[in-house]
Every structure is written in C-alpha cells, then in structure tokens.
Design a protein around this motif. Sequence first.
Motif, PDB file in Angstrom:
ATOM      1  N   UNK A 497     -84.812 -16.132  42.129  1.00 49.80           N
ATOM      2  CA  UNK A 497     -84.405 -16.588  42.594  1.00 49.80           C
ATOM      3  C   UNK A 497     -83.912 -16.359  43.684  1.00 49.80           C
ATOM      4  N   UNK A 498     -83.661 -17.088  44.697  1.00 51.78           N
ATOM      5  CA  UNK A 498     -83.110 -16.357  46.199  1.00 51.78           C
ATOM      6  C   UNK A 498     -82.848 -17.894  46.706  1.00 51.78           C
ATOM      7  N   UNK A 499     -81.889 -17.280  47.441  1.00 54.11           N
ATOM      8  CA  UNK A 499     -80.907 -18.829  47.881  1.00 54.11           C
ATOM      9  C   UNK A 499     -80.788 -18.610  49.721  1.00 54.11           C
ATOM     10  N   UNK A 500     -81.076 -18.393  50.701  1.00 52.54           N
ATOM     11  CA  UNK A 500     -81.464 -18.489  51.933  1.00 52.54           C
ATOM     12  C   UNK A 500     -80.352 -18.217  52.592  1.00 52.54           C
ATOM     13  N   UNK A 501     -79.916 -17.265  53.546  1.00 46.93           N
ATOM     14  CA  UNK A 501     -78.318 -16.539  54.028  1.00 46.93           C
ATOM     15  C   UNK A 501     -78.371 -16.606  55.487  1.00 46.93           C
ATOM     16  N   UNK A 502     -78.070 -16.502  56.820  1.00 49.02           N
ATOM     17  CA  UNK A 502     -77.719 -16.922  57.587  1.00 49.02           C
ATOM     18  C   UNK A 502     -78.971 -16.015  58.404  1.00 49.02           C
ATOM     19  N   UNK A 503     -79.282 -17.306  59.802  1.00 48.83           N
ATOM     20  CA  UNK A 503     -80.411 -16.596  60.525  1.00 48.83           C
ATOM     21  C   UNK A 503     -79.175 -15.854  62.026  1.00 48.83           C
ATOM     22  N   UNK A 504     -80.205 -14.621  62.306  1.00 45.46           N
ATOM     23  CA  UNK A 504     -79.654 -14.089  63.622  1.00 45.46           C
ATOM     24  C   UNK A 504     -80.209 -13.694  64.336  1.00 45.46           C
ATOM     25  N   UNK A 512     -85.865 -13.082  69.391  1.00 44.85           N
ATOM     26  CA  UNK A 512     -86.590 -12.731  68.161  1.00 44.85           C
ATOM     27  C   UNK A 512     -85.534 -12.684  66.828  1.00 44.85           C
ATOM     28  N   UNK A 513     -85.203 -13.531  65.995  1.00 37.00           N
ATOM     29  CA  UNK A 513     -84.207 -14.229  64.623  1.00 37.00           C
ATOM     30  C   UNK A 513     -85.545 -13.642  63.422  1.00 37.00           C
ATOM     31  N   UNK A 514     -84.431 -13.539  62.575  1.00 36.32           N
ATOM     32  CA  UNK A 514     -84.299 -12.975  61.312  1.00 36.32           C
ATOM     33  C   UNK A 514     -83.212 -13.445  60.533  1.00 36.32           C
ATOM     34  N   UNK A 515     -83.689 -14.073  59.532  1.00 40.21           N
ATOM     35  CA  UNK A 515     -82.767 -14.420  58.280  1.00 40.21           C
ATOM     36  C   UNK A 515     -82.913 -14.030  56.923  1.00 40.21           C
ATOM     37  N   UNK A 516     -81.670 -13.485  56.513  1.00 40.61           N
ATOM     38  CA  UNK A 516     -81.959 -12.850  55.429  1.00 40.61           C
ATOM     39  C   UNK A 516     -81.250 -13.691  54.268  1.00 40.61           C
ATOM     40  N   UNK A 517     -82.207 -13.316  52.477  1.00 43.49           N
ATOM     41  CA  UNK A 517     -82.712 -14.181  51.394  1.00 43.49           C
ATOM     42  C   UNK A 517     -81.123 -12.824  50.923  1.00 43.49           C
ATOM     43  N   UNK A 518     -80.614 -13.838  49.498  1.00 43.72           N
ATOM     44  CA  UNK A 518     -79.687 -13.476  48.616  1.00 43.72           C
ATOM     45  C   UNK A 518     -81.022 -13.037  47.504  1.00 43.72           C
ATOM     46  N   UNK A 519     -80.888 -12.282  46.534  1.00 44.03           N
ATOM     47  CA  UNK A 519     -81.957 -12.265  44.984  1.00 44.03           C
ATOM     48  C   UNK A 519     -81.500 -12.094  44.649  1.00 44.03           C
ATOM     49  N   UNK A 550     -81.586  -4.982  62.190  1.00 41.74           N
ATOM     50  CA  UNK A 550     -82.294  -4.857  61.306  1.00 41.74           C
ATOM     51  C   UNK A 550     -82.127  -3.635  59.986  1.00 41.74           C
ATOM     52  N   UNK A 551     -80.770  -3.290  60.060  1.00 42.53           N
ATOM     53  CA  UNK A 551     -80.879  -2.105  58.499  1.00 42.53           C
ATOM     54  C   UNK A 551     -79.680  -3.030  57.771  1.00 42.53           C
ATOM     55  N   UNK A 552     -78.774  -4.454  58.437  1.00 46.13           N
ATOM     56  CA  UNK A 552     -77.381  -5.317  57.548  1.00 46.13           C
ATOM     57  C   UNK A 552     -78.807  -6.450  57.090  1.00 46.13           C
ATOM     58  N   UNK A 553     -78.210  -6.550  55.808  1.00 48.12           N
ATOM     59  CA  UNK A 553     -78.366  -7.656  55.180  1.00 48.12           C
ATOM     60  C   UNK A 553     -79.181  -7.464  54.047  1.00 48.12           C
ATOM     61  N   UNK A 716     -88.320 -12.541  52.400  1.00 51.19           N
ATOM     62  CA  UNK A 716     -87.567 -12.281  54.268  1.00 51.19           C
ATOM     63  C   UNK A 716     -88.471 -11.506  54.595  1.00 51.19           C
ATOM     64  N   UNK A 717     -89.373 -11.488  55.005  1.00 48.34           N
ATOM     65  CA  UNK A 717     -90.589 -10.316  54.959  1.00 48.34           C
ATOM     66  C   UNK A 717     -90.218  -9.016  55.143  1.00 48.34           C
TER      67      UNK A 717
END
Length: 738
Positions: A497-504, A512-519, A550-553, A716-717
Amino acid sequence: MNKSVIEYMKWIGCLCLLVLCMVLGGCQSDEETALSGKTGLLITLTDEEHHAYSRTAPSELENPVTEKFQLKVVYSGTDKSAYKGSCKEFILLEEGTYDLTATYGDNPVLALDAPYYAGTLEGQEVIKGQMTSASIPCFVANSLLSVIYNKTSLDKLYESYYVTVSVGSESVDLDADSGKSAYFRAGSSVKLVFHGFLSGTGKEVTYDVPDQEQFSNIPVKTHVKVTLGLDESNITSGVGISIEKLETETVSISETIPVECLPKPKLESDDFVNNELSFAETEKKSAVIRLKLSSGLQDLKLKFNSADAKFAGLEQGKEYLLSNAEDKSAVGTALGITLPEIGATEDSLDFTSLIPKLMTDKGTTVASTIEVDVEANNRWASEDASANRIYTLICNKPELYLVTNPGNFWSKEFSVDSCDIKTGDVETISQKLQYQYRKKGDEQWINCDRLIQFDDYPADKQYQVRAVYREGIETEPVDVELETPQQLPNSGMEEWSTVKGETFTISDSWFKKATYYKFYPYAEGESDKWWDTNNLRSQDGNIILGMGHPVCFAPCVSYTEDVKHGGNRAALIYTSGHGGGYTSTGEELYTAGAIAGNLFIGTYSWTDKTETVNRGHAFSVRPTAVKFWYNYHPKNQDAFKVYVELKNGEEVIATGTYIPDPISSETGWQEGQVEVQYGEHPKAATSICVQFLSTDKTSFSDSDFDKNKSMTFPVMGDWRVHIGSMLYIDDISLIFDK
C-alpha cells in the motif's frame, strides 16, 4: 561336654547378661517413694562375685524361676522366724538384726538338670523408719556331671548308647543327644555305667566306666565333664570304652539355669514396621526377621501365603517344618532363601533376595504373609499369644512419571525426554521400559521409541504418549498437540500500500513538481500488520529554500513489477545513500546518513533522528528453515543478510543467519535458505521475525553508491537516488522438517 551342652552353656551366659540389665533397672524411684518412712529390707540376689542377676521376683523372669526362689529370715543368732516364703522385692520387718537365707530348687539326691542355689547373709541390721538394701550372694549349692560322647569313635561299634549315672539307689540316664546333665548333692559319689547297642545285632552290652574313684566325694558347685570313646585295644578283653578326657570346673549360677527356664524364643525385625514391609515391585529392600534364641534352634515352622502365581509350588496355609528335609527344600527352592540350621544359636530369616521377585497383580497391590514359629529351649514362640509371628510383605505398583517438554512437540514429530522412576529398581525397570503412543481417543497403543516421527504432516494433531513397564504398570498418558504449519502473510510480496507524501518543486526547474509516496508491505486497510521497513529514515531529508532535491524522499524498500520471481510483484530493498535528516543533492552524499534497506517482520519508527525497531510478530509455530528467492545486484562487491529469530516471551529460543559469500555481479534469481537453530531444550514460540538487509555492512563510503542514479518507482515515477546494492526478494516460505 558335647556340642549341644557347650552351646547351651553359652546361651546361659547370655541370659545372665540380660538378667543383670533387668536388675540394674529394677529399683524405680516411684517404688522407693511408696516405701518412704517404712521399716524393712530391699532385697537383691547376686552371684558370688556380687553381680546382681535377679531382683527378687522380677516380672521379667518367667516361671518356674520366680516360683522357686524362697527366702527365710530369722532373728540373728536364733531359729525364730521373721519371714518365710517366696522372695519379694521388699519385706517389712521390725527394727533389729537378721540372718537371711535364699534358696532355689529342692537339692535332690540325683536328677536331670535340677540345679540347687543357696545364699546367706548374716547380721543384717534393720533401722527403724528405713528400707535397708540387702544383697544376698548366691551360688550353686549342688554338683553336676555331664557326659560327652566321641561319636566318631563309638559309632564304629555301636548303633546307640547312653550312660546311667547312679547315687545310691537313685539313677538317671544321659543319652548322646539330650544335652542334659546329672545334678546331685555336693559331696556325693557317683557311679557311671555305659550301655551300648551293637551295630547289626542291636545286642546290648554294658561296661562300668573305668576309674570310678575319680567320681567320689565331688565338691559343691563342681562340674565334672567326662569324654568317652571306644577303647579298641581292649575290646577282646571285654572293656570296650575308655575315658578320653576328664575335666572339672567351678560353675556359676548363670551357667546352670535349666533350659526350660530360659525366655521363650522371639522374632524381631527392624525392617518391618508394625510387622509390615511395604515396597514397590522390583525394589531392593532389606527384609530380615531375626531369631532371638536363648539356646540352640530346635525347629521352625513357616507358612507363606501369596497370590503371586510364581509361588504356586507352596501350598496355601500349609505349615512347613525346618526339621523335615522335604519341607525345608520346598521352601528354600520356592522362595530362593537360605533357611537357618537346626542347632544354630544366632540366625535369621532373610527375605531380602525375595523382595525384588514379588509382583503386583497388573499394578494392583499384592500382600504376601509369612507366619513363623520358632522352637528353642523346649519352648515355642507361639506360647506367647502376643508374639510377633505374622509378617506381611506388601508389594505396590512402582511410581513412574513420563517427563516431556512441550517444546519437543513439533509439526511432524514429538519426543519423550525420559521416564522418572520414583519407586522400584531404576535399572530393572529401565531395561524393560516400552514407550507407546496413540491418537487421542483411540484405544490401540502403538509401540515406539522416545522419538515419534511422521513421514508427512499428520491430519490428526492430538496424541497421547506413555511409558509401560509391563501390563498394568504404566505412566499416566501425557497429551501431545502437534503444531500446525503456517506460512507468513504476504510471503509472495504481492500486497503493498502507498500513502501520498509532500509535493515540492524540483531544484532545477521552477515549474516542475514532484510528489513522493510512502510504501508499506501490507494491503491497504490491513489491521494486523506483519511487515515493516526503515523507509521513514531513508525518506527523511531537508529542503533548502523551499526547493526539493530528486535524491530526497526516495523509499529504500518498495516493490517492483518488472523484476519478480513469481506472481506479479517482488520486494526491492536497496542500500540508501540519503536520508537520516541530511540535505542530499545530486552532488552531495552524506555517508553518515547512509543505511542498509531493511524489510522485516515487526514495527518501525523514526523520530528526532532516532529509530526504534521492534522485531517480531505473534507466531506459535516453529519452522526449521526459511526459504526465499533472491536476485542480487551488488555495488562493487557486496553481500546481503537474512536473519531469522523466534522468541518465547522475551527469551530468544532460535536464530538463523544467511550471508552469502561476497557477490560481484548480478545473480539472477537464486534460491536461498536460512537454517533455524534451536537450543538443547527448545521452548514453544510466541513470536517470529524474518529480516532482509540489502547489505551486511554497517558503515559506508562514497564508493558504495551510484550517485544521482535514475530509478522508476511505482506510483512515484522517475526519481533520482544515491543507490548502493539492490536486493530483490520474492516467494518466502517457512520449512517444517520436524
């Protein structure tokens, strides 16, 4: 004297010691208190050496001794009687001086075993208001003669023989087996005539014993012992016997008390309690009944009654006689004991060797009774109705207890630790002990060894096990419940399952935006979560000026649908060069924050740069191994680590570790297996942990990572990460070989 006379004398001496003990304890304080203030004498009879052998009329002595001691008290220097009658422990008299005479017997002219004792005490003062002690020294006041026959010599010519002893017109016969002596008045002269019955014809011949003058005027308390034998040199002249030995000795009272006056034979035992001896079947235990004899054993009667079939050779209720050779052989053979010999003066019935042979009736207690009667000094023990003559042997079921450890009840085998033998002979029972098991509820028991193994996992989980010595003697059954093999949830790594994290905003583009997810390695909405990761640490990164990097999260543990062994997904675990609260960029890698990717059973938290790992989940089945499939992509040369741990409460009961040899290139899919090792005394499991680490390293350098490498994560892509060795895990299974 012949042997029986000698033995008789020995036992007379023993009686003397016994009587001495009785006398020394005869004066009791309560008796003296009752006589306080009265006038008279306290009387004690002693031998000539002043050793007390009898208080007057002591209750311990039996008739006719107590009846025959007479006491005469006269005023000193006169014939005037103050007392005449049987001896008493005390007599009341007036103040004055007295002469005392004590006698025993009638002083016959001649008789068999008829001692006469006398003693005097003159000038004994009696003081008014006092009970004065008076000791009368006594002695043998007549004489005696015994004949000892040299049977080896005499039996050559005679089939039987005896000697007639005469004093005047009185005579008595002394045969070869009576053991008696002729008693006569002191100073008498005796005549001895030998009577022999010739072998073959039975014709009687008589001879005067030679040297008759030696038997004249025999003094008081003198014992003459004459040993007769065959005088072969003079047979033709008509004198067929000779005196081989002539002895005279002074005798004491203790040597001459008649055998009939000695105490009845008795039976005693320290092994029997209240005449009963309890023991367990096979137990080795002392069982001795002592014969308390005052003279040689004359005969013994024995009854042995038992329900034990092995003694069927002995008739129930039959009285077997020691003097009967057939009876003696039957008892000795059936019971396996050695019986006393007639004539023995000190012996016992020893049933010790019999005890281990006695058996219960299929575990039911069996009692065997021994009834004994003993004859000695012409008296049977049974003359005393209260005598201890019946002894009971009580054979009980041995106490056996099965010792098991539930920790030895596995999925397809169980075992018995031992059998605790509380009573009975351990060695004997152990050699014949048989273990058995059955399905619970079945009647049929199956013989087995201490370890019971099944070829496959049995459908029935409930069993019972016991130990059997023989029919009816077994332990209480112990219930056994086998473990039911189980597999770990999400062992195929299909559920995530995944939970959406922050978008930055990405730092190289304002637009350009990026959103990380928790797995998470469990299905969405799962209430009972088994697996967890250290993603919280790898996804903890700072953001500078509101711009992310991009190397964070990036999660160090996630799933992949591209590289898998079975099903649709596999777990991806990699060594992360970012996280831990450090600000990583495409160019910056802080090795202090680098970590091994960690997928494990348990829970994880990351707060204020501190991680808390709680390994394990409730689990009651114990695998012997954990099998898994792996595909390893090492950075340079590396090795991953798999760790298995089972606990009972907080106690670790089993562990297993798998670290392959260092790997330099991609492996493709390989099968791995962790062997789980349990302690010598295993316990049941309450929890299990299986842990996969992308590397077994605990410290890192820049060379352990590919910086700013592009990766594609589900949901996350594309993402850029500082990544080290990558471990793909799929199709985990627990193995149960026990």
